[in-house]
Structures are given as C-alpha cells and as structure tokens.
Design an enzyme around this catalytic site. Structure first.
Site, PDB file in Angstrom:
ATOM      1  N   SER A  22       0.858  -1.181   0.000  1.00 44.18           N
ATOM      2  CA  SER A  22       0.000   0.000   0.000  1.00 44.18           C
ATOM      3  C   SER A  22       0.894   1.232   0.000  1.00 44.18           C
ATOM      4  O   SER A  22       1.736   1.371  -0.883  1.00 44.18           O
ATOM      5  CB  SER A  22      -0.940  -0.046   1.208  1.00 44.18           C
ATOM      6  OG  SER A  22      -1.780   1.085   1.235  1.00 44.18           O
ATOM      7  N   HIS A  49      -3.231  -0.792  -3.101  1.00 43.41           N
ATOM      8  CA  HIS A  49      -4.366   0.098  -2.869  1.00 43.41           C
ATOM      9  C   HIS A  49      -4.253   1.262  -3.844  1.00 43.41           C
ATOM     10  O   HIS A  49      -3.437   2.172  -3.652  1.00 43.41           O
ATOM     11  CB  HIS A  49      -4.358   0.617  -1.430  1.00 43.41           C
ATOM     12  CG  HIS A  49      -4.601  -0.457  -0.421  1.00 43.41           C
ATOM     13  ND1 HIS A  49      -4.664  -0.218   0.933  1.00 43.41           N
ATOM     14  CD2 HIS A  49      -4.805  -1.784  -0.559  1.00 43.41           C
ATOM     15  CE1 HIS A  49      -4.901  -1.336   1.577  1.00 43.41           C
ATOM     16  NE2 HIS A  49      -4.982  -2.306   0.680  1.00 43.41           N
ATOM     17  N   ASP A 141      -4.247  -4.996   6.161  1.00 42.48           N
ATOM     18  CA  ASP A 141      -4.609  -5.763   4.973  1.00 42.48           C
ATOM     19  C   ASP A 141      -3.478  -6.742   4.640  1.00 42.48           C
ATOM     20  O   ASP A 141      -2.310  -6.371   4.610  1.00 42.48           O
ATOM     21  CB  ASP A 141      -4.850  -4.814   3.800  1.00 42.48           C
ATOM     22  CG  ASP A 141      -5.556  -5.498   2.636  1.00 42.48           C
ATOM     23  OD1 ASP A 141      -6.007  -6.638   2.827  1.00 42.48           O
ATOM     24  OD2 ASP A 141      -5.667  -4.880   1.567  1.00 42.48           O
TER      25      ASP A 141
END
Length: 956
Positions: A22, A49, A141
């Site tokens: 990310s 992301h 995540d």
C-alpha cells in the site's frame, strides 16, 4: 543470487507469488523486482491500494525494473510463469483455476481489503504452491491472507518493518504470527529461489519414512502430542518448509537437528497446528444453521433449558463466536431468552489465548456484515472486539480430542477445521466420540470436505451439501469408542452394553434417593443470585415471603415479611460481599397480630460459572411460647421500670420507622441512580455510535491517504522520468546546433533553443509572446504566413533563407503533434547551411571558369564517364559536329550518329589501349578529316575516372 536455471514446472505445479503493498509499496516493489531473475519459473501478481478514479502507471514504472513482461490484469487472464500481473484501479481481484477474476468492489472505499481477498483465493487455488508477500503499507490488509496461505501449506514473506516506509501492514502480519520470513524486499528473491530449488531437488527416498517416524517420536516426547494419525502429506509439507528455512535437504539430517535443538521441536509443533478459520466460513452453511438447524434444536425446550454446544478444533475462536452470534439472533427473533453454554476447544494454547481475548483485526469486515459488526463487536483502534454478552456465551479450553474425553449432553457439535487433516482411521474413531457427546436428536456440523464415513448407523443427514447430521438412537458409538483405542478410554470402561445400562439404572436410583431426602429433610429454601433475585424455590415459602404490593418482583428481600426483611438484607450482604454464611440466626417477625419465629440461614454457594454469585436462603420455623400456658411468677415491675420499658419500646419503634424510611429512601435513590445509569448508558451508546462513525470516516480517510500516497509515488517516478527525458532533450537540442522554435496554434512561443536566437532576437522572457512581436534578422522573408499555412493545411514547408548578416539557413516548418496525434502548433527549425552555400557557389564559380576556358580554347572537347557516356562537350564540339547539347549529353558515344564510332580499331583504343597507356593521340577520323586524342583523368570531387577526348583538324 544463483545463476542455476531450474526446469519449468507444469501448470498444475506453477508457484504463484501474490505481492501486497500500500503506502510506500512502490519502492518495495521496485527493490524486489530489481533483484529478481527473469527465469524464476513463477508467476507474480501485484495487489496494491490504488485510487479508483486515477489511471495507474504502476505497470509502466515496474517494467523499467525487470525484463519480465509486466501487464495490467484482465478478467479471465491465465497466470503464466515469468510474467508480472498488476491489479487495475477500482477492481477486486481473485484467482480461480490459475485465472484472474476481476469484479467491481462491493465494499465501501475505506473498508476494502483487496490484498486479503486475493491471497485467500490464492491459498484456496494453489495450496502449497501459493506464496504470499506483504510489503509496506498502513493498516492490517494481508494478515488474514497470509494465515490462509500458511494453512494451505504455502510460505509467507513479510517486509522487515525497519526497511518499510509504513510499517502497519508488516507489523500486523508479524504480530499475528503469520510470517515465515521477515526480511528486506531485495533479499526476498533469494528466499524464493532457495525454496523452489529445495522442492525441485528433494525427492522421496526410503530413508524418508524412517526420518518421518523419528520426527513423530521427537514431537511426542517433546510436546506430549502424537501426530502419527495426521495425514502424512500435510505433515510432510510443513516439515519441508522448516527444512527449507534451515537450508536442510535431507530429512534424516533434519531429524538429528530437531533432536539437538528442543526449541525447533516447539516451533515445528506450532507449525503443525493449522489455525485456518474465519468468521462465518461458508456463509450459506451458517444461513442453514440459522434458518433450519437451531430452530429445530430449540423447539419445545422449556424456558429454563440450557443449550449446550461444542466447537472442536476452534483455532482462534472465529467459528465459536459465529455460532454464538447466530444463536443470539435466533433467540432474539423467536422472543426466547435461553441460557447457552458453548464450549470451544483446541490443542493450540496460543490460539486459545487469542480466542479468549476476542480481539480481531479490521480485516474481518470481509467476513462479517456491517449489521453484525454493529451488534456484536466494539470498534477499537486497531480492530474489533467481541462484545461482552457474546464473549460470556463461550468457554474456551485447551483440549486434545484424541487424548481427552469429550463433552457430553451436547445439542450441537461443530468440527469443521480438524478432520480434513487426519488419516481416515482416526476420522473413523472420532465420529463415534461425537455421537457419544451429543444428546439424542443432537446435530453434528462438519465442513463440506468432511463426512461421517461409514458410520451411517449413528447419524441421519439433515443437509447433505453443508454436512448437518442428526444423531440416531444407537449404542454403537459406545461400543465403537470402547474398542477405538482413543487415549481417554481405559480398560475399566470397556464393558458390554448391559453393564452400561445397569450403571445408568443405578444412577437413576441414586437420583431418586437424593430427591426423597431433599423433600423430607431439607428446610424450605430459595436459591437466589447475588442481588437476591429468586432462581429456584424449594418447599412452601408463603409463611416467610409474599408478593409485595405494586410492581411485581421476584426479589426475596423485597418479598420478605416486615421484621424478616432487615435480617435477610444484612445476611445477604455478608454472604455476597465477604462470603460469610449466616447460620441459624433466630428472627422474630409479625404477620398481622401473629408473632412468628424462624431460624434463618444464608449460605454462599460455589459458582458453576464465574460471576453468577449463587446464594441459598433457608427458613426453619421455631416454636412460639403459648399464651394460655401459665408463666412463671415474675416480680411485678415498678412504675419506673414500666416507664423505662415504654420509653425503650417507643425508641425501638421510632428507630424501626426511621430505618424503614431510610431503606425506602435508599431504594428510591437506587431507582433514581438506575434511571440515571440508563440515561448514561443511552448517552454512551450514542457516543459509541458517533465514535464508530468517526472511526469509519477515519478508515475512509486513511484509505484515501494510502491511495494518494501510491499515486504520489507513481507521479514522483513519472516526474523523475520526465526530468530525465527533459535533460536528454535539452542536451540533444543543444548539441545538434539546430535552432528550434516551438509555437502554439496562435503562433505564440512555447519554447526555443539557443541557436534560434541567432535568427530571432529571443530572450528567456519571450516565452508566451507571439512570434510576430519579435524582430528577426531574415529581412523580408515572412515565415509567420508560411507557419499559419502549415497549421491550416498540415503540409510541411522548407526553404533556404538569408539573414541580414549574410548567413544562410535551411528553414523547415512542420506541424506540432501531441502524443494523441492532435495538431497543437508548429515547429520551426533553422539549420545553418552558410558553409554549404559558399561551397556550392565556389564550385559553380569554378565550373563557370572551366567552361569559359574550354570555350576559349576553340577545340572540340568531350568528357566521357566510365561507361563511355557523354557528360560534357565544348561549344566548339557542338558547332563543328552540328549537334545540340540535348542530343549529346547522357548518351553513349557509340550511339552518336555523326561520328563513325563503330570502328573496331577505335573501340579497341578506348576500351583496351587507353586503360593501359592512360593516353593516346593522332587517331585519324577520316570521315571528318580530324585526329582524335584521349587521356584518362580523375574527378577531384568524386574520385571517378573520366576520359577526355580532343579533336584536332588533320593538316596532312
């Protein structure tokens, strides 16, 4: 890095690497691929992301770091070896049968977990050939995805937090215990290569069986747990993974290493405990449980019934809490409030400790609906915690279902995460144990991959697809367990069914005896909780307790007769607060005009469950003196004594009235405090709701921030690339010495090079001004009109122009095209050709001088090239032979009609003699009375050989 080339695996054994990152992930991706060979034989899938509204250039950036093809993933695209696939913006991506499945996101922007979703599908699809990597990023995540990969037999790599720009995602995975390797991104390719070499080179050998047996013995002696009944393939994969981590290729060597390092035994033990689970795993199965199974279990049960459930192999508790939530929903929807006892057991003490805390990462939003999150969880800083009412429904304990005896009298047994890892023999021994644990009519809940095997006489199916089975009345399970050899069964219990039935009958007689004794000899009693609320009544309590006027209550203290109430309140307080029993306290109280005496007992009882606080209050009547019986003669009290007695009685009555008033005021205050507490609780719930909304907004902002960081990193890389291109362009334009002016569609200056300032008097501040405002050194040449014509017609223009100073420039005007092939102006270039023009002029001048000299000689002259074609003739030649230049130039000398060139002697002279002797003279041309002379010459400019022929009149 090794340079050894490994054979390409077949498609079924292709290892696929899922990389998740990310914020700060772009730098980690680049470091990883920069150190990765191009022939690893693995496929790579990147999940990041990304801003859903922004076109990603991640593919273009990563292509500069690897020679492997880097492509943006498309729906149904097959993952192949030595290729890189990048998730597109605003898409969820999973893997099924080695093909990428793309879909529009269903979760709100701040709650998406795309890395978890892909890694979990990767674990399901590739099993032991799945590799998960979590790189820099915020949040958690990827944590649950790594757990699924480890459970499937794959390996997981996590970036060292010290090397990550944002350490949230790596720390989450490490703290959860799902990282087999923690290292910097540039070191990860070496681990992948070593792991693949290990799998490619290791092969089964006869010694493997012996080594496996020794490892099982070491595990049993070191941990007390026997894994010999587990599937050898499952155990083998995890042993190989530990061997690869220690760079050991021989299982015999690893067995010796295990014996020499007890700590490795514990690590391997933890590795073999497969804690792969999730909330509401197989949602359709839980829908059936809520709609059909639990309502059937609760149907017809009395209000005081205790629902008993057992979750075997609960791992970290998600399944147990899921069943508790569904049970709570069923009870609320049916309007019944039954007591529930859910026993949740597992062999892994660390997993049980996690389950007891009831705290889970934010990733559970992928499995738990927003409604259930709101009802059953409390949002905290880094995750969700199960609410107290659900937590208190579940009792967690460490249990080995093979060694330890099962729970009994269960309404439902769930075992959905255990038997798939056991050999068929051990599975066949556990099914009767589950039947033994269930009540008649109880339900067994298995996973879709499990079954009851050959024990069809013990269960009847309720739902074949989702494996719900109802127990069938049978003693076969008892006989099977006695013969099964399970560790918790002993020789003493291996008795025939007749003895079992006899023991059951003996137990019933003992129960009947106990009840008779209680009825005959136990005093009238009530069982209450710590607040005095009645839970159970034994005997007739109407002589001591009566319903008070007003709102109905079951509180024993409030129901007590006046005079008994104060003593009960005091004794109950001692029992609850200090655990001090009150035994045989004699209390007198009035019921109307009747005086009653009772022996009061208040005893705290040991709690079957923490926090219940059971108290037993017993009443035993005492005799009251008969008023008709003559009393002993007493001394008549004096008037002073009577007055004193009356005064004391009045004081006692006053004290009792004050005490009663104080009690009533206290009760009123308690009611007010209760009301205030309810208001505060309501306010707290509102604040909690507001906090949850703020947390949701925070998550959304955090998600947007991560996406912006990723976009910023991509743009920064693009800026660096553009800066490099700009430097290259500047150096190119400065070194080719070509003046260039870029004009927009309004003929305003966009940019110019320094050479252009020699034609137009340009300075840096002229950018943006119309070129018509700038004075040029071109004199009367109107280039602006030509530039406008190029814009209108798209036809390039080219012309040589001269400056006032005398310099010559080749000017070209061409349309300015963008990358999208849009015309957005013109480009004017100026190439200095002064030297060439001067050379051409000098050459032309020399040519003119040479022609003048030749003409002045007044002799016919011809110049031939190597093919004997005429390239030059003097005016005397044209005059004497009466031919025009157009008829002679460019033609072969043999084709000229006015000279007999077909003479063999002349041909031999030109073609053979002249190349040898370089010249000849006085060859007679009888037809024209001339003599021909020839000489070989060389052109200084081109170096080509030429022939000069001269004609002189024959004077003989």
């Amino acid at each position: 890095m090794t340079s050894k080339t490994l054979p390409q695996p077949p498609a079924a054994e292709l290892s696929i690497v899922g990389l998740g990152g990310s914020a700060g992930g772009l730098e980690a991706f680049e470091a990883f691929f920069r150190n990765l060979p191009a022939d690893t034989g693995m496929g790579f899938v990147l999940v990041s992301h990304l801003d859903p509204s922004h076109t990603s250039i991640l593919t273009e950036i990563l292509q500069r770091t690897t020679v492997m093809p880097v492509v943006e993933a498309a729906d149904q695209m097959l993952v192949e070896a030595n290729r890189v696939y990048v998730i597109p913006p605003n898409r969820d991506m999973t893997l099924f049968q080695s093909r990428l499945q793309l879909s529009l996101p269903e979760q709100p922007r701040g709650q998406r977990m795309p890395i978890d979703a892909f890694l979990r599908s990767l674990a399901d699809d590739r099993g032991e050939h799945a590799i998960g990597i979590v790189l820099s990023g915020t949040g958690s995540d990827g944590t649950l995805g790594l757990r699924a990969i480890l459970g499937g037999g794959g390996i997981s790599l996590v970036q060292d937090p010290a090397t990550a720009q944002y350490d949230g995602m790596p720390l989450s995975a490490i703290q959860a215990g799902f990282a087999t390797h923690v290292l910097a991104p540039e070191r990860m390719p070496a681990i992948l290569q070593a792991n693949r070499r290990h799998h490619a080179e290791i092969s089964p050998a006869p010694a493997t069986i012996g080594g496996m047996s020794r490892i099982m013995m070491l595990l049993r002696s070191g941990t007390g747990h026997d894994f010999s009944g587990y599937k050898k393939s499952t155990i083998g994969r995890r042993i190989e993974r530990r061997m690869a981590q220690h760079d050991i290729e021989d299982i015999e060597v690893y067995a010796r290493y295990l014996k020499a390092h007890p700590a490795e035994t514990q690590t391997l033990f933890k590795e073999l405990l497969i804690n792969v689970t999730s909330f509401f795993r197989d949602p359709e199965a839980f829908a059936i449980l809520k709609k059909d199974i639990l309502p059937q279990i609760l149907a017809g049960k009395p209000d005081d019934y205790v629902v008993r459930l057992w979750v075997a192999g609960c791992a970290t508790g998600e399944e147990a809490y899921s069943i508790a939530m569904v049970l709570r929903e069923v009870m609320e929807e049916s309007g019944r409030e039954l007591k529930a006892q859910i026993y949740s057991t597992d062999l892994d003490d660390d997993a049980i400790a996690t389950a007891r805390t009831g705290f889970y990462p934010v990733n559970i939003t992928q499995d738990v609906s927003p409604e259930r999150l709101r009802r059953f969880f409390v949002k905290e800083e880094n995750g969700y915690r199960v609410k107290k009412d659900i937590r208190e429904m579940v009792v967690f304990a460490i249990q080995n279902v093979i060694k330890d005896p099962p729970f009994t009298r269960m309404d439902l047994v769930s075992c959905r995460n255990l038997m798939i890892y056991l050999e068929a023999d051990l599975q066949g021994r556990l099914i009767p144990a589950f039947h033994y644990a269930l009540r008649p009519g109880g339900v067994l809940f298995l996973s879709p991959s499990e079954s009851i095997g050959g024990h069809t006489e013990l269960f009847s199916p309720l739902n074949r697809k989702w494996k719900f089975y109802r127990t069938a009345p049978s003693l076969a399970s008892t006989r099977a367990m006695m013969a099964s050899g399970l560790a918790w069964t002993t020789d003493a219990t291996r008795s025939p069914p007749v003895e079992v039935m006899t023991k059951t009958k003996d137990t019933n007689i003992a129960e009947m005896t106990r009840r008779a004794l209680v009825q005959s000899f136990a005093p009238v009693s009530v069982m209450t909780d710590s607040k005095g609320d009645i839970l159970y009544v034994h005997g007739d309590t109407s002589r001591y307790l009566r319903p008070p006027p007003g709102q109905a209550t079951l509180n024993a203290v409030e129901m007590a007769h006046e005079g008994l109430q104060l003593e009960m309140r005091s004794a109950l307080g001692q029992a609850v607060s200090h655990g001090t029993p009150t035994l045989e306290r004699e209390v007198s109280f009035m019921v109307g005009a009747e005086v009653r005496r009772v022996r009061l007992g208040v005893r705290p009882l040991p709690d079957p469950e923490p926090g219940l606080g059971l108290v037993l209050i017993s009443f035993q009547d005492l005799p009251v003196s008969d008023p008709g019986k003559p009393a002993r003669r007493r001394r008549a009290p004096s008037s002073a004594d009577r007055e004193r007695i009356e005064e004391l009685e009045r004081d006692l009555a006053y004290t009792r009235e004050n005490l009663q008033a104080t009690i009533e005021e206290q009760q009123s205050s308690n009611e007010e405090l209760k009301s205030a507490n309810e208001e505060l609780q309501s306010t707290n719930e509102e604040l909690q709701s507001t906090n949850e909304e703020l947390e949701t907004s925070k998550e959304e902002l955090q998600s947007v921030n991560e996406e912006l960081i990723t976009v910023n990193a991509e743009l920064q890389a693009k800026i660096e690339q553009l800066a490099g291109m700009q430097n290259d362009m500047k150096n190119l334009l400065d070194n080719i010495n070509v003046g260039t002016i870029f004009l927009d569609d309004r003929l305003a200056i966009r940019r110019f090079t320094r050479e252009a300032a020699k034609v137009y008097r340009l300075v840096t501040t002229d950018v943006g001004r119309p070129l018509a405002d700038i004075k040029s050194d071109l004199g009367g040449d109107d280039l602006l009109a030509q530039a406008q014509q190029v814009i209108d017609t798209l036809i390039p223009f080219e012309r040589e122009v001269r400056t006032i100073g005398g310099d010559w420039y080749l000017t070209r005007i061409q349309p300015y095209r963008t990358l999208d092939n849009v015309i957005d102006g013109v480009v004017i270039t100026f190439s200095n050709v002064t030297a060439r023009v001067a050379a051409e002029q000098a050459e032309q001048e020399g040519h003119d001088i040479a022609e003048s000299i030749v003409d002045a000689v007044d002799k016919p002259l011809l110049v031939l090239d190597g093919a004997f074609s005429v390239i030059f003739a003097s005016n005397s030649f044209y005059r004497d032979f009466k031919v025009s230049p157009g008829e002679a130039r460019g033609r072969s000398i043999y084709s000229l009609d006015y000279i007999a060139w077909d003479s063999p002697a002349l041909k031999d002279l030109l073609e053979n003699v002249l190349p040898r002797k370089q010249s000849f003279s006085a060859f007679p041309l009888d037809s024209h009375k001339m003599r021909l002379g020839g000489r070989r010459i060389v052109c200084r400019t081109s170096g080509k050989p030429l022939i000069l022929l001269t004609f002189e009149k024959d004077t003989a």
